[in-house]
Design a protein around this motif. Structure first.
Motif, PDB file in Angstrom:
ATOM      1  N   LEU A   1       0.847  -1.187   0.000  1.00  0.00           N
ATOM      2  CA  LEU A   1       0.000   0.000   0.000  1.00  0.00           C
ATOM      3  C   LEU A   1       0.886   1.241   0.000  1.00  0.00           C
ATOM      4  N   GLY A   2       1.101   1.787  -1.183  1.00  0.00           N
ATOM      5  CA  GLY A   2       1.846   3.029  -1.315  1.00  0.00           C
ATOM      6  C   GLY A   2       0.872   4.190  -1.345  1.00  0.00           C
ATOM      7  N   VAL A   3       1.136   5.218  -0.570  1.00  0.00           N
ATOM      8  CA  VAL A   3       0.231   6.371  -0.513  1.00  0.00           C
ATOM      9  C   VAL A   3       1.009   7.653  -0.770  1.00  0.00           C
ATOM     10  N   GLY A   4       0.311   8.624  -1.349  1.00  0.00           N
ATOM     11  CA  GLY A   4       0.912   9.918  -1.624  1.00  0.00           C
ATOM     12  C   GLY A   4      -0.034  11.038  -1.270  1.00  0.00           C
ATOM     13  N   ARG A   5       0.493  12.259  -1.304  1.00  0.00           N
ATOM     14  CA  ARG A   5      -0.283  13.424  -0.919  1.00  0.00           C
ATOM     15  C   ARG A   5      -0.717  14.254  -2.127  1.00  0.00           C
ATOM     16  N   ALA A   6      -0.119  14.026  -3.288  1.00  0.00           N
ATOM     17  CA  ALA A   6      -0.414  14.838  -4.473  1.00  0.00           C
ATOM     18  C   ALA A   6      -1.890  14.729  -4.841  1.00  0.00           C
TER      19      ALA A   6
END
Length: 329
Positions: free
Chosen positions: A108-113
């Motif tokens: 589970l990779g998460v980002g803020r963009a």
């Protein structure tokens, strides 16, 4: 790095090339996943973008399910879920289900963009870009749904806790990952100027967590490998041509074809711009890319390398991944 063998992985944005379609791009992703798995690749991540007709990667959880079903050994994940677009509970439920069906294979990779423009934010019911503190709170909420004991049950997430990665392209994201004790994936293909600074900030500031005792980082890069430097430059020209539109802020429905790129005459200023990007990435024949990859991994201390390869011919794309797998130190 010692004698440690660096793991190599794939980042896929499901590109739509001139004359193609989003449906075709998604099917091509499934085919690519099966082929790179046979080459020994470690992970295959799919991105999240919105309102960009040239990119068919819009729903990472759905795509991850299809990719996991189409493969058997490779880790599958999101690169990443753009967390401010989603309720953390929903993300936990989705990846809990994925992990239940494919235990030990889901990331589970998460980002803020934002992954899109203001219209997309409105359509997603977003108020705008979340601040650093708000995003950290979302991450903490998300992590809290994995495992038992919380006030709200997230279904299978109570039984399965996939590795959580924070994706970023700045020292700020690196410090957040370090403070929270998360795995960190840096997007060198987006902002190569701060790659070393960010990875250093991550390692220097890392605080052990229940999930991770020591820092663990991956660096992503745009990669095009061919039999010679000249051939790698040629097959990357369509992507480089598209970057001129990105820089100008003009949208496009599909990436240019090889024929369009071959016929296009770059101005001296345009040539300098795209060459500056390509020189910072892993582009060239095997010897050139071996040297550049060795230098990048040594400078960053990254534990893994993730490759984004955007070339129009599917066979050129697979060949680039084949050559990369053979030359990464």
């Amino acid at each position: 790095m010692g004698d440690k063998r660096i793991k190599v992985s794939v980042l896929d944005v499901a590109p739509v090339w001139r004359g193609g379609s989003a449906s075709g791009a998604l099917r091509a992703s499934l085919d690519l996943a099966k082929r790179v798995e046979a080459l020994g690749y470690h992970r295959y991540w799919t991105a999240e973008h919105h309102n960009l007709p040239c990119l068919a990667a819009t729903a990472p959880a759905v795509m991850a399910a299809q990719l996991a079903n189409a493969t058997s050994t490779m880790r599958i994940g999101s690169g990443g879920v753009l967390l401010p677009n989603h309720a953390p509970l929903v993300v936990a439920e989705q990846f809990g289900v994925l992990s239940a069906f494919h235990p030990g294979r889901i990331d589970l990779g998460v980002g803020r963009a934002p992954g899109g423009d203001a219209r997309v934010a409105t359509a997603l019911r977003r108020a705008g870009d979340s601040g650093e503190d708000e995003f950290a709170a979302q991450l903490a909420e998300l992590a809290g749904y994995f495992g038992s004991g919380g006030p709200i049950s997230a279904g299978a997430a109570a039984e399965h806790r996939p590795p959580i990665w924070l994706l970023g392209s700045s020292p700020s994201s690196a410090k957040t990952a370090a403070r929270l004790g998360l795995r960190y994936a840096y997007a060198h293909q987006i902002k190569p100027a701060t790659t070393e600074e960010s990875l250093r900030a991550y390692r220097d500031g890392f605080q052990p967590s229940a999930d991770l005792a020591e820092p663990y980082a991956m660096v992503g890069a745009a990669v095009t490998v061919a039999e010679s430097d000249a051939e790698a430059d040629r097959i990357m020209r369509p992507y480089l041509l598209s970057r001129l539109s990105m820089r100008a802020g003009t949208g496009f429905d599909a990436f240019p074809s090889q024929q369009e790129a071959d016929a296009y005459s770059f101005s001296s200023e345009e040539r300098e711009h795209v060459r500056g990007f390509a020189d910072a990435q892993l582009v060239g024949g095997p010897d050139t890319v071996r040297q550049k990859a060795t230098a990048l991994l040594a400078a960053t201390g990254a534990d893994e390398l993730m490759a984004l390869t955007l070339v129009p011919d599917p066979e050129d794309r697979v060949n680039s991944y084949r050559l990369l797998a053979e030359i990464v130190p």
